[in-house]
Design a protein around this motif. Structure first.
Motif, PDB file in Angstrom:
ATOM      1  N   SER A 266      47.586  34.633  37.023  1.00 33.21           N
ATOM      2  CA  SER A 266      48.606  35.417  36.319  1.00 33.21           C
ATOM      3  C   SER A 266      49.847  35.712  37.150  1.00 33.21           C
ATOM      4  O   SER A 266      50.851  36.172  36.624  1.00 33.21           O
ATOM      5  CB  SER A 266      48.003  36.748  35.872  1.00 33.21           C
ATOM      6  OG  SER A 266      47.637  37.517  37.023  1.00 33.21           O
TER       7      SER A 266
ATOM      8  N   SER B 199      49.816  38.034  39.353  1.00 36.10           N
ATOM      9  CA  SER B 199      49.708  39.450  39.710  1.00 36.10           C
ATOM     10  C   SER B 199      49.455  39.627  41.213  1.00 36.10           C
ATOM     11  O   SER B 199      48.679  38.886  41.817  1.00 36.10           O
ATOM     12  CB  SER B 199      48.568  40.101  38.924  1.00 36.10           C
ATOM     13  OG  SER B 199      48.337  41.420  39.400  1.00 36.10           O
ATOM     14  N   LYS B 200      50.125  40.637  41.797  1.00 37.44           N
ATOM     15  CA  LYS B 200      49.901  40.975  43.199  1.00 37.44           C
ATOM     16  C   LYS B 200      48.977  42.185  43.349  1.00 37.44           C
ATOM     17  O   LYS B 200      48.738  42.655  44.461  1.00 37.44           O
ATOM     18  CB  LYS B 200      51.241  41.260  43.877  1.00 37.44           C
ATOM     19  CG  LYS B 200      52.187  40.068  43.897  1.00 37.44           C
ATOM     20  CD  LYS B 200      53.500  40.414  44.582  1.00 37.44           C
ATOM     21  CE  LYS B 200      54.459  39.226  44.559  1.00 37.44           C
ATOM     22  NZ  LYS B 200      55.770  39.576  45.206  1.00 37.44           N
ATOM     23  N   ASN B 201      48.465  42.654  42.217  1.00 37.21           N
ATOM     24  CA  ASN B 201      47.583  43.818  42.225  1.00 37.21           C
ATOM     25  C   ASN B 201      46.166  43.357  42.575  1.00 37.21           C
ATOM     26  O   ASN B 201      45.296  43.239  41.718  1.00 37.21           O
ATOM     27  CB  ASN B 201      47.623  44.502  40.860  1.00 37.21           C
ATOM     28  CG  ASN B 201      46.942  45.851  40.859  1.00 37.21           C
ATOM     29  OD1 ASN B 201      46.549  46.361  41.914  1.00 37.21           O
ATOM     30  ND2 ASN B 201      46.780  46.434  39.683  1.00 37.21           N
TER      31      ASN B 201
ATOM     32  N   ARG C  47      49.034  36.598  45.794  1.00 33.05           N
ATOM     33  CA  ARG C  47      49.080  36.849  44.351  1.00 33.05           C
ATOM     34  C   ARG C  47      48.061  35.955  43.648  1.00 33.05           C
ATOM     35  O   ARG C  47      47.621  34.938  44.188  1.00 33.05           O
ATOM     36  CB  ARG C  47      50.487  36.593  43.820  1.00 33.05           C
ATOM     37  CG  ARG C  47      50.993  35.194  44.060  1.00 33.05           C
ATOM     38  CD  ARG C  47      52.507  35.109  43.880  1.00 33.05           C
ATOM     39  NE  ARG C  47      53.019  33.754  44.112  1.00 33.05           N
ATOM     40  CZ  ARG C  47      53.294  33.251  45.315  1.00 33.05           C
ATOM     41  NH1 ARG C  47      53.087  33.990  46.410  1.00 33.05           N
ATOM     42  NH2 ARG C  47      53.773  32.023  45.437  1.00 33.05           N
ATOM     43  N   SER C  48      47.750  36.342  42.451  1.00 32.60           N
ATOM     44  CA  SER C  48      46.801  35.582  41.638  1.00 32.60           C
ATOM     45  C   SER C  48      47.456  34.306  41.121  1.00 32.60           C
ATOM     46  O   SER C  48      48.556  34.338  40.569  1.00 32.60           O
ATOM     47  CB  SER C  48      46.322  36.430  40.451  1.00 32.60           C
ATOM     48  OG  SER C  48      45.690  35.623  39.484  1.00 32.60           O
TER      49      SER C  48
ATOM     50  N   SER D  30      41.240  40.583  41.283  1.00 36.19           N
ATOM     51  CA  SER D  30      42.532  40.800  40.641  1.00 36.19           C
ATOM     52  C   SER D  30      42.360  41.880  39.574  1.00 36.19           C
ATOM     53  O   SER D  30      41.670  41.675  38.573  1.00 36.19           O
ATOM     54  CB  SER D  30      43.039  39.508  40.001  1.00 36.19           C
ATOM     55  OG  SER D  30      44.194  39.761  39.223  1.00 36.19           O
ATOM     56  N   VAL D  31      42.982  43.021  39.807  1.00 35.16           N
ATOM     57  CA  VAL D  31      42.830  44.144  38.886  1.00 35.16           C
ATOM     58  C   VAL D  31      43.415  43.808  37.521  1.00 35.16           C
ATOM     59  O   VAL D  31      42.816  44.074  36.477  1.00 35.16           O
ATOM     60  CB  VAL D  31      43.497  45.410  39.473  1.00 35.16           C
ATOM     61  CG1 VAL D  31      43.398  46.563  38.478  1.00 35.16           C
ATOM     62  CG2 VAL D  31      42.852  45.779  40.794  1.00 35.16           C
ATOM     63  N   ASP D  32      44.594  43.205  37.515  1.00 36.11           N
ATOM     64  CA  ASP D  32      45.252  42.898  36.238  1.00 36.11           C
ATOM     65  C   ASP D  32      44.528  41.803  35.469  1.00 36.11           C
ATOM     66  O   ASP D  32      44.535  41.792  34.235  1.00 36.11           O
ATOM     67  CB  ASP D  32      46.704  42.485  36.482  1.00 36.11           C
ATOM     68  CG  ASP D  32      47.542  43.638  37.023  1.00 36.11           C
ATOM     69  OD1 ASP D  32      47.148  44.800  36.805  1.00 36.11           O
ATOM     70  OD2 ASP D  32      48.566  43.372  37.679  1.00 36.11           O
ATOM     71  N   ASP D  33      43.920  40.847  36.184  1.00 36.83           N
ATOM     72  CA  ASP D  33      43.159  39.785  35.524  1.00 36.83           C
ATOM     73  C   ASP D  33      41.741  40.217  35.202  1.00 36.83           C
ATOM     74  O   ASP D  33      41.026  39.533  34.453  1.00 36.83           O
ATOM     75  CB  ASP D  33      43.095  38.530  36.404  1.00 36.83           C
ATOM     76  CG  ASP D  33      44.448  37.900  36.641  1.00 36.83           C
ATOM     77  OD1 ASP D  33      45.284  37.963  35.717  1.00 36.83           O
ATOM     78  OD2 ASP D  33      44.670  37.346  37.731  1.00 36.83           O
ATOM     79  N   ALA D  34      41.321  41.346  35.801  1.00 34.41           N
ATOM     80  CA  ALA D  34      39.960  41.874  35.619  1.00 34.41           C
ATOM     81  C   ALA D  34      38.915  40.820  35.990  1.00 34.41           C
ATOM     82  O   ALA D  34      37.944  40.604  35.279  1.00 34.41           O
ATOM     83  CB  ALA D  34      39.752  42.365  34.188  1.00 34.41           C
TER      84      ALA D  34
END
Length: 562
Positions: free
Chosen positions: A176, A178-180, A172-173, A127-131
């Motif tokens: 968070s 996030s779908k990134n 998605r995560s 997950s890019v946004d969650d790193a």
């Protein structure tokens, strides 16, 4: 005297545990430990909180705390509630301890030295946004088979199909939303469990006294093909992997958690190193040592397959388990207890309603051994009223109140044993022997059935002796009856002490005895005459209040139920 090592499956750190957790591991382990201590054995009962893994991180995030702070706080809460349930751990440790980190790293090195560790590159969702990398169960999306919108990356709860994260539609995560997401390659360590199949099968087949539940689960895993297991994760919270190229990775929680049995023993020993030797409790060559584990059935594979692979593969002489007591599920009105869904009765809630001994007795009398058991408030209340209040409590109350009223507050003199007392002794000898055998064999429900039968036998004796009637014509005969009944109270309290320690202790203290009984070792006649005439006693407050019928509806309205 033998040395007996007992471990309960580690309760996870994410909140207060429910009654299903309690009856599946910690409580039966405690009852067995107390029983064995009374028998004169050297017992070490070890448990700990299981603190690593993604769920701990997410629980801390939800609580607005650092994971270290969250785990420290929850450990304190769980330890306190365990103490209120009278769980007699010799040590209640933490899997995040330095001792466990040191031992986990040690085992990995030893496994590697013996060729049981392999580096592999795998693909994992990032997950890019969650790193962060996401475990499969922390990826959610729409199931491609049934269109269920909350399917997880490992399985769809709706249609039960096994999935891969990349199968999900609109993934998605779960952390968070996030779908990134990206699929990235990452390097991990694998424990080569597949090379241990023959050794594991031979070891499991040698355990003829293991419950069928445990053996069948263990052999099923071997029969279906044992896979190598990834023992590292891309997380920040856990035991660090001390290996070049693995910086920033930690060991998988199911690799380090069983090692914490040893780690917690070392924690215990480090508190008093001059008098405690943790290694002697894990010496695989020790002849006087027996090791028992208590757990629910979902934990069986990790203790019959994964942890033994760690011990065997190290090439060192570690003590492997001798006996595993596995339990089925305790359900709540037929549905699963659930920490995440807040379904069922949790240990702190339970203590707001009734004393711990009520639950200890009912849970052991209804332990889910051969099949699942269902907790309902009606069943619970019926068991307490019939067994604790009517059978045990009523015997104590009518014996001591009658004695006080007609003889005073000391055990009366007069009279001699007759046929009724001899018949009582014969019946007790048979039942106490069966009770001890079932406790030794960890046949929990059978043991509790024996205990209740012992109480019933005492009630039958008192009813037949009827001192309230015989005192009108033969005071001495009434005296021997109540003297025997008072000795029965002592015996009842002693035998029940592993199960209901708080109230058993109160009974002993009411008779002027110390709350540290030894298991009955004398002839039954001696046990029934141990308290002599002239011994002062007190009538204790009512120990087991009958629960009124209307409470059931109140409890169901408060906690749910059908």
């Amino acid at each position: 005297m033998a040395r007996i090592l007992i471990t309960s499956a580690l309760p996870y750190i994410n909140g207060v545990k429910h009654l299903g957790n309690l009856v599946g591991s910690m409580l039966p382990g405690d009852v067995y430990a107390r029983f064995m201590r009374m028998r004169g054995h050297d017992v070490l009962y070890i448990c700990a909180t299981d603190e690593h893994g993604t769920p701990a991180e997410l629980a801390a995030l939800e609580a607005g705390q650092s994971v270290e702070e969250y785990c420290r706080e929850q450990h304190t809460i769980q330890a306190a509630i365990g103490a209120r349930f009278q769980l007699s751990f010799d040590h209640f440790g933490r899997s995040s301890s330095p001792q466990n980190a040191e031992l986990t790293q040690h085992f990995c090195k030893k496994l590697d030295e013996h060729g049981h560790i392999e580096e592999r590159t795998i693909s994992q969702v990032y997950s890019v946004d969650d790193a962060r990398y996401l475990p499969d169960r922390y990826i959610v999306g729409t199931c491609p088979h049934c269109s269920y919108e909350r399917a997880r990356g490992d399985q769809c709860e709706n249609c039960t199909r096994l999935l891969e994260p990349t199968d999900l539609i609109d993934a998605r995560s779960a952390v968070s939303g996030s779908k990134n997401l990206e699929v990235r390659e990452t390097k991990h360590l694998f424990l080569l469990q597949s090379s241990f199949v023959d050794q594991l099968r031979s070891w499991i087949n040698s355990k003829h006294d293991w419950p069928n539940l445990v053996r069948s689960i263990a052999l099923k895993w071997l029969d279906e093909g044992l896979h190598d297991r990834c023992i590292t994760r891309d997380l920040s919270w856990g035991v660090p992997v001390d290996r070049p190229g693995f910086e920033g990775k930690v060991f998988y929680v199911w690799f380090d958690a069983p090692i914490e049995y040893i780690g917690a023993t070392k924690e215990w020993a480090d508190l008093d190193p001059e008098n405690r030797d943790w290694r002697s409790w894990w010496d695989g060559k020790a002849k006087d040592l027996r090791y028992l584990q208590f757990m629910a059935k979902d934990n069986v594979p990790f203790h019959t397959v994964s942890f033994p692979c760690t011990l065997f593969g190290s090439g060192e002489d570690w003590k492997a388990v001798d006996f595993i007591k596995g339990f089925n599920w305790l359900t709540y009105y037929g549905g699963k207890f659930s920490t995440s869904q807040k379904r069922g009765i949790f240990m702190d809630m339970a203590l707001e309603e009734f004393p711990s001994d009520y639950y200890r007795y009912w849970l052991m009398a209804n332990a889910p051994e051969g099949s699942d058991s269902s907790f309902t408030w009606q069943s619970f209340v019926d068991g307490i009223n019939k067994d604790l209040a009517d059978v045990l409590g009523n015997f104590v109350n009518r014996t001591l109140k009658f004695t006080t009223a007609r003889f005073g507050d000391t055990v009366p003199d007069g009279g001699t044993w007759g046929a009724a007392e001899a018949k009582l002794a014969s019946g007790l000898e048979r039942l106490i022997s069966s009770y001890a055998e079932n406790m030794e064999a960890v046949q929990v429900r059978k043991a509790l059935s024996d205990l209740r039968a012992i109480w019933v036998l005492g009630n039958e004796y008192l009813t037949d002796a009827a001192p309230w009637t015989t005192i009108k014509t033969d005071r001495d005969q009434a005296a021997v009856s109540v003297r025997t009944a008072i000795n029965l109270i002592r015996l009842f309290a002693t035998l029940a002490h592993p199960v209901i320690p708080e109230n058993a202790g109160k009974l002993l203290e009411s008779l002027g005895l110390e709350d540290n009984p030894e298991w009955p070792g004398r002839a039954i006649r001696e046990e029934l005459t141990a308290i002599k005439a002239g011994q002062p006693f007190q009538v204790p407050p009512i120990l087991f209040e009958k629960v009124p019928a209307e409470r059931v509806a109140e409890l169901m309205a408060r906690y749910g139920g059908e």
